[in-house]
Design a protein around this motif. Sequence first.
Motif, short mmCIF file in Angstrom:
data_model
loop_
_atom_site.label_atom_id
_atom_site.label_comp_id
_atom_site.label_asym_id
_atom_site.label_seq_id
_atom_site.Cartn_x
_atom_site.Cartn_y
_atom_site.Cartn_z
N ALA A 63 0.83 -1.21 0.00
CA ALA A 63 0.00 0.00 0.00
C ALA A 63 0.86 1.26 0.00
O ALA A 63 0.60 2.20 -0.76
CB ALA A 63 -0.93 0.00 1.21
N SER A 64 1.90 1.29 0.83
CA SER A 64 2.74 2.50 0.86
C SER A 64 3.55 2.64 -0.43
O SER A 64 3.79 3.76 -0.89
CB SER A 64 3.65 2.50 2.09
OG SER A 64 4.59 1.46 2.04
N ARG A 65 3.93 1.53 -1.05
CA ARG A 65 4.65 1.61 -2.33
C ARG A 65 3.74 2.15 -3.42
O ARG A 65 4.14 2.99 -4.23
CB ARG A 65 5.21 0.24 -2.72
CG ARG A 65 6.38 -0.21 -1.86
CD ARG A 65 7.11 -1.42 -2.45
NE ARG A 65 6.26 -2.49 -2.91
CZ ARG A 65 5.87 -3.53 -2.18
NH1 ARG A 65 6.24 -3.62 -0.91
NH2 ARG A 65 5.10 -4.48 -2.69
N VAL A 66 2.49 1.69 -3.45
CA VAL A 66 1.53 2.18 -4.45
C VAL A 66 1.27 3.67 -4.24
O VAL A 66 1.25 4.45 -5.20
CB VAL A 66 0.22 1.37 -4.39
CG1 VAL A 66 -0.88 2.04 -5.18
CG2 VAL A 66 0.45 -0.04 -4.88
N GLN A 67 1.09 4.09 -2.98
CA GLN A 67 0.85 5.50 -2.70
C GLN A 67 2.05 6.34 -3.13
O GLN A 67 1.89 7.40 -3.73
CB GLN A 67 0.57 5.73 -1.22
CG GLN A 67 0.24 7.17 -0.88
CD GLN A 67 -1.07 7.62 -1.47
OE1 GLN A 67 -2.09 7.00 -1.22
NE2 GLN A 67 -1.07 8.68 -2.24
N GLY A 68 3.25 5.86 -2.85
CA GLY A 68 4.45 6.58 -3.27
C GLY A 68 4.54 6.72 -4.78
O GLY A 68 4.88 7.78 -5.30
N GLN A 69 4.22 5.65 -5.49
CA GLN A 69 4.25 5.69 -6.95
C GLN A 69 3.21 6.65 -7.50
O GLN A 69 3.48 7.41 -8.43
CB GLN A 69 4.04 4.29 -7.53
CG GLN A 69 4.20 4.22 -9.03
CD GLN A 69 5.62 4.49 -9.49
OE1 GLN A 69 6.58 4.39 -8.76
NE2 GLN A 69 5.75 4.87 -10.75
N ALA A 70 2.00 6.63 -6.92
CA ALA A 70 0.95 7.56 -7.35
C ALA A 70 1.39 9.00 -7.13
O ALA A 70 1.16 9.87 -7.98
CB ALA A 70 -0.35 7.26 -6.61
N ASN A 71 2.02 9.27 -6.00
CA ASN A 71 2.51 10.63 -5.72
C ASN A 71 3.59 11.04 -6.71
O ASN A 71 3.59 12.18 -7.19
CB ASN A 71 3.04 10.73 -4.29
CG ASN A 71 1.94 10.65 -3.26
OD1 ASN A 71 0.78 10.90 -3.55
ND2 ASN A 71 2.30 10.27 -2.05
N ARG A 72 4.50 10.14 -7.04
CA ARG A 72 5.56 10.46 -8.02
C ARG A 72 4.96 10.73 -9.40
O ARG A 72 5.37 11.67 -10.10
CB ARG A 72 6.58 9.32 -8.09
CG ARG A 72 7.55 9.33 -6.92
CD ARG A 72 8.69 8.33 -7.10
NE ARG A 72 8.26 6.95 -7.02
CZ ARG A 72 8.01 6.28 -5.90
NH1 ARG A 72 8.13 6.88 -4.74
NH2 ARG A 72 7.64 5.03 -5.92
N LEU A 73 4.00 9.92 -9.81
CA LEU A 73 3.34 10.15 -11.11
C LEU A 73 2.60 11.48 -11.13
O LEU A 73 2.64 12.20 -12.13
CB LEU A 73 2.38 9.01 -11.43
CG LEU A 73 3.04 7.67 -11.75
CD1 LEU A 73 1.99 6.57 -11.83
CD2 LEU A 73 3.83 7.74 -13.04
N PHE A 74 1.97 11.83 -10.03
CA PHE A 74 1.27 13.12 -9.94
C PHE A 74 2.27 14.27 -10.09
O PHE A 74 2.02 15.23 -10.83
CB PHE A 74 0.52 13.23 -8.61
CG PHE A 74 -0.14 14.55 -8.42
CD1 PHE A 74 -1.24 14.91 -9.18
CD2 PHE A 74 0.32 15.45 -7.47
CE1 PHE A 74 -1.87 16.14 -9.00
CE2 PHE A 74 -0.28 16.68 -7.31
CZ PHE A 74 -1.38 17.01 -8.05
N GLU A 75 3.40 14.18 -9.40
CA GLU A 75 4.42 15.24 -9.51
C GLU A 75 4.93 15.37 -10.94
O GLU A 75 5.11 16.49 -11.43
CB GLU A 75 5.59 14.93 -8.56
CG GLU A 75 5.24 15.07 -7.09
CD GLU A 75 6.31 14.54 -6.17
OE1 GLU A 75 7.41 14.17 -6.66
OE2 GLU A 75 6.05 14.49 -4.94
N LEU A 76 5.12 14.25 -11.63
CA LEU A 76 5.55 14.31 -13.03
C LEU A 76 4.49 14.97 -13.91
O LEU A 76 4.81 15.75 -14.80
CB LEU A 76 5.86 12.91 -13.55
CG LEU A 76 7.13 12.26 -12.99
CD1 LEU A 76 7.20 10.80 -13.44
CD2 LEU A 76 8.36 13.01 -13.45
#
Length: 82
Positions: A63-76
């Motif tokens: 769950a924390s890995r998915v949230q981190g990836q979603a946050n990184r994609l949002f920043e991009l």
Amino acid sequence: LKPQEFLSRCVVCNGAIVNVTCPDRKRSIFEANHAPVMDDLDVYECSGCKQGYWWSDRPGSSASRVQGQANRLFELCVKGGV
């Protein structure tokens, strides 16, 4: 893009993810997924297909890995002007 809506749709059927508050329903979701019952986690399910989800903020949890990836994609996306 609305970060508050990230991880709010089911990956199986795109239904809405809703919070599960009933202890018996939480237990049945863990049991259906052959997972140990963990009372300290937030549990959710799809309003359509009833796919179960649970949330852990523990580093390294899926769950924390998915949230981190979603946050990184949002920043991009923001940097790219989306």
